[in-house]
Design a protein around this motif. Structure first.
Motif, PDB file in Angstrom:
ATOM      1  N   ALA A 473       0.809  -1.225   0.000  1.00 21.39           N
ATOM      2  CA  ALA A 473       0.000   0.000   0.000  1.00 21.39           C
ATOM      3  C   ALA A 473       0.841   1.273   0.000  1.00 21.39           C
ATOM      4  O   ALA A 473       0.283   2.368   0.014  1.00 21.39           O
ATOM      5  CB  ALA A 473      -0.939   0.003   1.207  1.00 21.39           C
ATOM      6  N   GLY A 474       2.152   1.151   0.016  1.00 18.57           N
ATOM      7  CA  GLY A 474       2.998   2.325  -0.125  1.00 18.57           C
ATOM      8  C   GLY A 474       3.107   3.198   1.095  1.00 18.57           C
ATOM      9  O   GLY A 474       3.358   4.402   0.978  1.00 18.57           O
ATOM     10  N   CYS A 475       2.918   2.628   2.294  1.00 20.61           N
ATOM     11  CA  CYS A 475       3.031   3.439   3.516  1.00 20.61           C
ATOM     12  C   CYS A 475       4.468   3.548   4.008  1.00 20.61           C
ATOM     13  O   CYS A 475       4.716   4.170   5.035  1.00 20.61           O
ATOM     14  CB  CYS A 475       2.166   2.843   4.629  1.00 20.61           C
ATOM     15  SG  CYS A 475       0.409   3.064   4.331  1.00 20.61           S
ATOM     16  N   ALA A 476       5.403   2.918   3.291  1.00 22.97           N
ATOM     17  CA  ALA A 476       6.790   2.997   3.737  1.00 22.97           C
ATOM     18  C   ALA A 476       7.316   4.420   3.640  1.00 22.97           C
ATOM     19  O   ALA A 476       8.150   4.854   4.424  1.00 22.97           O
ATOM     20  CB  ALA A 476       7.661   2.056   2.907  1.00 22.97           C
ATOM     21  N   GLY A 477       6.828   5.172   2.635  1.00 23.89           N
ATOM     22  CA  GLY A 477       7.186   6.583   2.502  1.00 23.89           C
ATOM     23  C   GLY A 477       6.009   7.446   2.866  1.00 23.89           C
ATOM     24  O   GLY A 477       5.026   7.001   3.436  1.00 23.89           O
ATOM     25  N   ASN A 478       6.087   8.718   2.523  1.00 25.13           N
ATOM     26  CA  ASN A 478       4.975   9.615   2.793  1.00 25.13           C
ATOM     27  C   ASN A 478       4.890  10.646   1.672  1.00 25.13           C
ATOM     28  O   ASN A 478       5.827  10.873   0.928  1.00 25.13           O
ATOM     29  CB  ASN A 478       5.141  10.304   4.147  1.00 25.13           C
ATOM     30  CG  ASN A 478       6.377  11.183   4.204  1.00 25.13           C
ATOM     31  OD1 ASN A 478       6.375  12.298   3.693  1.00 25.13           O
ATOM     32  ND2 ASN A 478       7.438  10.688   4.823  1.00 25.13           N
ATOM     33  N   LEU A 479       3.727  11.226   1.578  1.00 24.76           N
ATOM     34  CA  LEU A 479       3.481  12.246   0.558  1.00 24.76           C
ATOM     35  C   LEU A 479       3.516  13.648   1.134  1.00 24.76           C
ATOM     36  O   LEU A 479       2.946  14.575   0.566  1.00 24.76           O
ATOM     37  CB  LEU A 479       2.117  11.995  -0.098  1.00 24.76           C
ATOM     38  CG  LEU A 479       2.029  10.747  -0.981  1.00 24.76           C
ATOM     39  CD1 LEU A 479       0.607  10.527  -1.423  1.00 24.76           C
ATOM     40  CD2 LEU A 479       2.947  10.855  -2.164  1.00 24.76           C
ATOM     41  N   GLY A 480       4.172  13.812   2.274  1.00 27.26           N
ATOM     42  CA  GLY A 480       4.247  15.124   2.884  1.00 27.26           C
ATOM     43  C   GLY A 480       3.103  15.375   3.827  1.00 27.26           C
ATOM     44  O   GLY A 480       2.300  14.517   4.137  1.00 27.26           O
ATOM     45  N   ALA A 491       2.088  25.759  -3.206  1.00 23.09           N
ATOM     46  CA  ALA A 491       3.334  25.047  -2.936  1.00 23.09           C
ATOM     47  C   ALA A 491       3.163  23.562  -3.089  1.00 23.09           C
ATOM     48  O   ALA A 491       4.052  22.851  -3.537  1.00 23.09           O
ATOM     49  CB  ALA A 491       3.828  25.399  -1.528  1.00 23.09           C
ATOM     50  N   ALA A 492       1.991  23.079  -2.706  1.00 18.70           N
ATOM     51  CA  ALA A 492       1.751  21.648  -2.774  1.00 18.70           C
ATOM     52  C   ALA A 492       1.730  21.153  -4.209  1.00 18.70           C
ATOM     53  O   ALA A 492       2.073  20.014  -4.485  1.00 18.70           O
ATOM     54  CB  ALA A 492       0.422  21.309  -2.086  1.00 18.70           C
ATOM     55  N   GLN A 493       1.331  22.008  -5.156  1.00 20.93           N
ATOM     56  CA  GLN A 493       1.166  21.559  -6.521  1.00 20.93           C
ATOM     57  C   GLN A 493       2.246  22.111  -7.441  1.00 20.93           C
ATOM     58  O   GLN A 493       2.136  22.038  -8.661  1.00 20.93           O
ATOM     59  CB  GLN A 493      -0.221  22.004  -7.034  1.00 20.93           C
ATOM     60  CG  GLN A 493      -1.354  21.369  -6.238  1.00 20.93           C
ATOM     61  CD  GLN A 493      -2.680  22.041  -6.488  1.00 20.93           C
ATOM     62  OE1 GLN A 493      -2.725  23.225  -6.781  1.00 20.93           O
ATOM     63  NE2 GLN A 493      -3.764  21.304  -6.356  1.00 20.93           N
ATOM     64  N   SER A 494       3.274  22.646  -6.844  1.00 15.86           N
ATOM     65  CA  SER A 494       4.287  23.292  -7.669  1.00 15.86           C
ATOM     66  C   SER A 494       5.288  22.329  -8.256  1.00 15.86           C
ATOM     67  O   SER A 494       5.972  22.658  -9.210  1.00 15.86           O
ATOM     68  CB  SER A 494       5.038  24.341  -6.823  1.00 15.86           C
ATOM     69  OG  SER A 494       5.644  23.709  -5.710  1.00 15.86           O
ATOM     70  N   GLY A 495       5.393  21.123  -7.708  1.00 20.09           N
ATOM     71  CA  GLY A 495       6.400  20.221  -8.235  1.00 20.09           C
ATOM     72  C   GLY A 495       6.249  18.844  -7.667  1.00 20.09           C
ATOM     73  O   GLY A 495       5.331  18.536  -6.929  1.00 20.09           O
ATOM     74  N   PRO A 496       7.179  17.962  -8.017  1.00 17.96           N
ATOM     75  CA  PRO A 496       7.113  16.573  -7.561  1.00 17.96           C
ATOM     76  C   PRO A 496       7.452  16.469  -6.089  1.00 17.96           C
ATOM     77  O   PRO A 496       7.847  17.418  -5.440  1.00 17.96           O
ATOM     78  CB  PRO A 496       8.170  15.880  -8.428  1.00 17.96           C
ATOM     79  CG  PRO A 496       9.132  16.976  -8.793  1.00 17.96           C
ATOM     80  CD  PRO A 496       8.314  18.216  -8.910  1.00 17.96           C
ATOM     81  N   ALA A 497       7.301  15.262  -5.564  1.00 18.67           N
ATOM     82  CA  ALA A 497       7.585  15.019  -4.155  1.00 18.67           C
ATOM     83  C   ALA A 497       9.045  15.284  -3.862  1.00 18.67           C
ATOM     84  O   ALA A 497       9.928  15.060  -4.681  1.00 18.67           O
ATOM     85  CB  ALA A 497       7.218  13.583  -3.798  1.00 18.67           C
ATOM     86  N   ASP A 503       6.271   9.129  -4.664  1.00 21.05           N
ATOM     87  CA  ASP A 503       5.455   9.653  -5.753  1.00 21.05           C
ATOM     88  C   ASP A 503       4.329   8.655  -5.993  1.00 21.05           C
ATOM     89  O   ASP A 503       4.555   7.558  -6.493  1.00 21.05           O
ATOM     90  CB  ASP A 503       6.311   9.828  -7.007  1.00 21.05           C
ATOM     91  CG  ASP A 503       5.531  10.512  -8.119  1.00 21.05           C
ATOM     92  OD1 ASP A 503       4.466  11.069  -7.819  1.00 21.05           O
ATOM     93  OD2 ASP A 503       6.006  10.479  -9.272  1.00 21.05           O
ATOM     94  N   MET A 504       3.104   9.024  -5.626  1.00 23.79           N
ATOM     95  CA  MET A 504       1.964   8.122  -5.730  1.00 23.79           C
ATOM     96  C   MET A 504       0.803   8.866  -6.367  1.00 23.79           C
ATOM     97  O   MET A 504       0.434   9.950  -5.913  1.00 23.79           O
ATOM     98  CB  MET A 504       1.570   7.605  -4.340  1.00 23.79           C
ATOM     99  CG  MET A 504       0.387   6.654  -4.339  1.00 23.79           C
ATOM    100  SD  MET A 504      -0.078   6.137  -2.664  1.00 23.79           S
ATOM    101  CE  MET A 504       1.342   5.169  -2.209  1.00 23.79           C
ATOM    102  N   ARG A 582      -3.390  13.813   0.264  1.00 24.34           N
ATOM    103  CA  ARG A 582      -2.187  14.511  -0.212  1.00 24.34           C
ATOM    104  C   ARG A 582      -1.982  14.314  -1.713  1.00 24.34           C
ATOM    105  O   ARG A 582      -1.544  15.228  -2.427  1.00 24.34           O
ATOM    106  CB  ARG A 582      -0.985  13.982   0.567  1.00 24.34           C
ATOM    107  CG  ARG A 582       0.357  14.587   0.184  1.00 24.34           C
ATOM    108  CD  ARG A 582       0.436  16.030   0.534  1.00 24.34           C
ATOM    109  NE  ARG A 582       1.798  16.542   0.357  1.00 24.34           N
ATOM    110  CZ  ARG A 582       2.106  17.812   0.221  1.00 24.34           C
ATOM    111  NH1 ARG A 582       1.154  18.707   0.253  1.00 24.34           N
ATOM    112  NH2 ARG A 582       3.347  18.194   0.080  1.00 24.34           N
ATOM    113  N   SER A 583      -2.320  13.131  -2.231  1.00 20.38           N
ATOM    114  CA  SER A 583      -2.138  12.879  -3.657  1.00 20.38           C
ATOM    115  C   SER A 583      -3.051  13.772  -4.494  1.00 20.38           C
ATOM    116  O   SER A 583      -2.678  14.185  -5.601  1.00 20.38           O
ATOM    117  CB  SER A 583      -2.424  11.403  -3.967  1.00 20.38           C
ATOM    118  OG  SER A 583      -3.791  11.090  -3.737  1.00 20.38           O
ATOM    119  N   ILE A 584      -4.233  14.090  -3.978  1.00 22.76           N
ATOM    120  CA  ILE A 584      -5.117  15.025  -4.688  1.00 22.76           C
ATOM    121  C   ILE A 584      -4.522  16.426  -4.667  1.00 22.76           C
ATOM    122  O   ILE A 584      -4.546  17.153  -5.666  1.00 22.76           O
ATOM    123  CB  ILE A 584      -6.514  15.008  -4.055  1.00 22.76           C
ATOM    124  CG1 ILE A 584      -7.128  13.611  -4.150  1.00 22.76           C
ATOM    125  CG2 ILE A 584      -7.422  16.031  -4.710  1.00 22.76           C
ATOM    126  CD1 ILE A 584      -8.438  13.469  -3.419  1.00 22.76           C
TER     127      ILE A 584
END
Length: 848
Positions: A473-480, A491-497, A503-504, A582-584
């Motif tokens: 499920a990809g919980c090893a990292g985080n999306l901020g 700021a949240a949508q300005s660039g990649p993680a 990156d999910m 966060r992905s949205i």
């Protein structure tokens, strides 16, 4: 008349003479008696003197006789003591053969079980004792082949009787420590007894390991349980469980929890006692033989312990606070190293039971987990396709398998509980004296040994569930941080993680969130039952009056792991929910994939709709998470925490922010179509949301698979945005009306022939027709590139556009097209009759 003869005077002298004679005779007799009495008294005194003299002569002989009798009694007692002592001294010689026979028979039996497990590939999960038997590192050597013969039941009973005799002999010599040979004899007795304890430990290990798992696969299709109506219901097939929907799983588990026999209604396996009658008799004999002994914490002792001696608690011990945290690598098969530490209760028979059944319980759960994973890989590997679809299917299947593993672990623990009650608990034996009070330390050791077994199954289950969360499920990292992104959308949508973040995309995050909620649903429903199975309210099975009023049992490793299971599941599920939100927020504002050139529905909208449909069925699971974890969109916990609607509202809010950011970028691009494209883009997406998530009018009950937001806030908010954007969009067409103003009849002057307007009057109509044509072509060229896929929305917009100007244009065209206002180019001004304009409007927004 009667007459009497009276004495006469002549007869009186004769009578007096006779009386005197009689008196004289009596006096003489009295004198004779007196003389005789005096003589008898003198004789009596003489006899008394002689008797006393005789007594003085016989008393020494009587005392000597009494002493001889006492001496004889003492000699008899001494002879008995010597005879008993000789028997006790011969105990080692008499009992050691039976104990040695028991030891080597158990040694060979246990070794054969270990070899069989090695051939089956189960050698890695064997207890350390059995591994040492295989590699020969146990140090046991025996050249007597007679002792290696198969062990019979009578050999065990003979060994147990010999152990009882050794204990009695040890107690006998412990009271005679002043004997010179007592020390050596006690040492030999302890050696023999230690050998017997080792033998029984090996036999317990061999029997309980060789018995195998306490579960067996159910017969598919066979009636196993009764439904609410009392009818037999067939067990669900494994293939059906692999495709089971969330609602189906929840209904099945809910029905199972209401059933009296829960274990028969869950899982693909059923509990099963794998022990034969003979093995049960032998194991009970062992536990009865060793169960009454005392321990010093490291082993059984023959001598009674001092009352002031503090026996150390059984190991492994719970850490301070009773909270267990992960110490092992995710995916290693273990969550904590506590279950890998050796069991040390102070009772070797319990240690052997714990180590043996722990390896079996762990292997049962581990084998089932591996089996499901291999089937999943095989199934997904044979269906190549869209990587996103495959990923979603893999995550969903992994979560479904995790719930199935919870069910299997429950059945395994239930089976191990049946094994424990059958052979370990003292009250399970028919010969056990229930009036006998079980020592508190032994009671605690019993609970620790069972918890050690149950903890192995829960430990493997906990590692699997965390692996599903962290790897699948990809919980090893985080999306901020969701909170930071909500406060600063740009700021949240300005660039990649950034660094340390993953990156999910939204669909992957939605699949992970739905998988997490599915697992929480399983843990929420089955966790309490699993925790109850891991507890022993009365480990010994003997209830005493003083114990009936005691509080709940003390916490064990197994029960603490059950708490960690629920805590970890809730924590990781909350992380998947945060990653979804966060992905949205992180969805890029630019790019053809994220901001279509033709202003059609954005991918983010379809992804969010997909996400909401995935998570909506798990209302209870979400509530279980929000009650225990403060979430960025819902900081309240407990009963004041929000429902699923709160989370969906937050997701919709983030979606609207993302759509508005994309719409603003259309404007920032510049060009004649910038504003209109922004409006069409927002209309497309908001109408899409209303159609797929809004309530359906006239439908009282919505289908179970059609998730819609019934709360009024959704329809109100999205409709307001849609109406606002539509009004802005129609203003682009309203500009055509400025050319459709009527010309005053006074200004229409004809030439002399009265068929053609004058030059000045003709210019008035020419400017209106040419201005309409120019603006219509300009607007139409811009708007025809926009795409509206939804037919309802397309028809709605076309109708609204017609309402803006077409009726007015038709009236204008019908009135002035009859007038000859141009001599040569009349057809150029009238090239867009209302029918053609209407037809062109009908071609707007068609997908190119």
């Amino acid at each position: 008349m009667t007459s009497y003869n009276l004495p006469t005077m002549s007869t009186l002298p004769a009578l007096n003479s006779e009386s005197q004679m009689r008196i004289n005779a009596l006096s003489s007799a009295l004198q004779t008696m007196n003389a005789t009495t005096l003589s008898a008294c003198r004789n009596c005194d003489t006899l008394s003197r002689r008797s006393r003299h005789l007594d003085s002569l016989t008393s020494p002989a009587s005392e000597a006789s009494a002493l001889l009798a006492q001496t004889s009694s003492n000699l008899t007692a001494t002879s008995n003591v010597l005879k008993d002592a000789r028997e006790k001294f011969d105990t080692v010689a008499d009992c050691e053969p039976a104990v040695e026979r028991l030891y080597w028979g158990a040694h060979e039996s246990c070794k054969e079980v270990a070899r069989h497990a090695e051939r089956q590939g189960r050698g890695s999960v064997l207890p350390i004792t059995m591994k040492k038997l295989i590699d020969g590192s146990d140090g046991a050597r025996n050249n007597n082949e007679m002792l290696k013969a198969p062990l019979s039941e009578q050999d065990l009973y003979a060994g147990a009787d010999a152990m009882e005799i050794v204990r009695d002999a040890h107690a006998y010599f412990s009271k005679r420590l002043d004997w010179k040979s007592t020390k050596d004899t006690l040492s030999d007795l302890e050696r023999v007894h230690h050998l017997g304890v080792d033998a029984m430990g090996l036999l317990v290990t061999g029997h309980l390991t060789g018995a195998g798992a306490a579960v067996r696969r159910k017969v598919e299709g066979a009636p196993s349980v009764e439904d609410k109506d009392g009818k037999k219901k067939s067990a669900m097939k494994a293939a059906d469980r692999a495709e089971e929907a969330a609602a189906q799983t929840r209904d099945r588990l809910q029905e199972a929890l209401q059933n009296r026999d829960l274990m028969k209604t869950i899982g693909e396996y059923e509990e099963y006692l794998p022990l034969s009658t003979r093995v049960v008799r032998e194991l009970r004999a062992i536990f009865e033989c060793l169960g009454a002994m005392s321990t010093n914490g490291s082993g059984l002792v023959l001598s009674p312990l001092n009352k002031s001696f503090m026996v150390p608690p059984p190991e492994p011990i719970l850490p301070p606070g009773g909270k267990i945290v992960r110490t092992e690598k995710v995916g290693s098969g273990h969550y904590t190293n506590l279950t890998m530490k050796p069991l040390k209760t102070g009772y070797p028979q319990l240690d052997s039971y714990g180590e043996a059944r722990k390896s079996v319980a762990y292997a049962s759960v581990d084998g089932y987990c591996r089996q499901l994973r291999n089937i999943r890989k095989k199934t997904l590997g044979s269906n190549p396709g869209n990587s996103s679809i495959v990923h979603h299917a893999n995550v969903d299947s992994a979560a479904r398998d995790a719930v199935r593993c919870i069910e299997h672990a429950m059945v395994v623990v239930s089976g191990e509980k049946a094994v424990y009650r059958c052979v370990v608990a003292p009250a399970s034996s028919n010969t056990q004296d229930e009036s006998k009070v079980v020592e508190p330390h032994y009671q605690r050791a019993l609970g620790t040994s069972y918890s050690y077994v149950a903890a192995a199954a829960v430990d493997r289950l906990l590692d699997l569930i965390e692996y599903t969360f962290l790897r699948e499920a990809g919980c090893a990292g985080n999306l901020g941080s969701v909170t930071e992104a909500a406060n600063n959308p740009g700021a949240a949508q300005s660039g990649p993680a950034g660094a340390g973040e993953i990156d999910m995309d939204i669909r992957s995050a939605a699949s992970a969130a739905a998988a997490g909620l599915r697992i929480v649903d399983g843990v929420r429903m089955l966790g309490p039952s699993l925790s109850k199975l891991c507890e022993l309210t009365n480990p010994s099975g003997v209830v005493s009056p003083t114990e009936s009023n005691k509080g709940p049992p003390e916490s064990t490793i197994a029960s603490a792991l059950c708490i960690s299971l629920h805590r970890s599941t809730v924590k990781n599920c909350s992380k998947t929910l945060e990653n979804l939100a966060r992905s949205i927020q992180l969805d890029p504002l630019d790019g053809r994939k994220h901001r279509p050139a033709d202003a059609r529905v954005a991918t983010v909208s379809s992804d969010v709709v997909h996400a909401i449909r995935l998570i909506t069925p798990f209302i209870s699971a979400y509530k279980s998470v929000s009650k225990r974890r403060a979430l960025p969109w819902d900081p309240n916990v407990g009963e004041n925490s929000g429902e699923m609607d709160t989370f969906i509202r937050f997701l919709v809010k983030q979606l609207i922010i993302s759509l508005q950011g994309k719409a603003q970028n259309y404007k920032n691009d510049g060009g004649v179509d910038a504003q209109a494209k922004s409006n069409v883009f927002m209309m497309n997406n908001t109408f899409y949301l209303l159609e797929l998530l809004g309530p359906v009018e006239g439908m009282e009950e919505q289908p179970a698979d059609d998730c819609r937001i019934q709360a009024p806030w959704f329809t109100t908010k999205i409709t307001k945005i849609f109406d606002s954007e539509k009004a802005k969009y129609l203003t682009h067409w309203e500009s055509l009306n400025r050319h459709l103003t009527a010309v005053d009849d006074k200004e229409l002057n004809y030439q002399t022939n009265k068929d053609v307007l004058s030059l000045e009057s003709g210019r008035l109509l020419k400017s209106r027709f040419s201005g309409f044509i120019e603006d219509f072509e300009r607007v139409y060229v811009v708007h025809r590139d926009f795409t509206v896929i939804d037919l309802k929305l397309r028809d709605m917009l076309q109708r609204d556009i017609r309402r803006v100007f077409l009726a007015r244009y038709k009236a204008f065209f019908d009135k002035y097209s009859r007038i000859q206002f141009s001599k040569k180019n009349m057809e150029n001004y009238l090239k867009y009759p209302p029918q053609k304009v209407d037809s062109l409007i009908g071609q707007l927004f068609a997908m190119q």
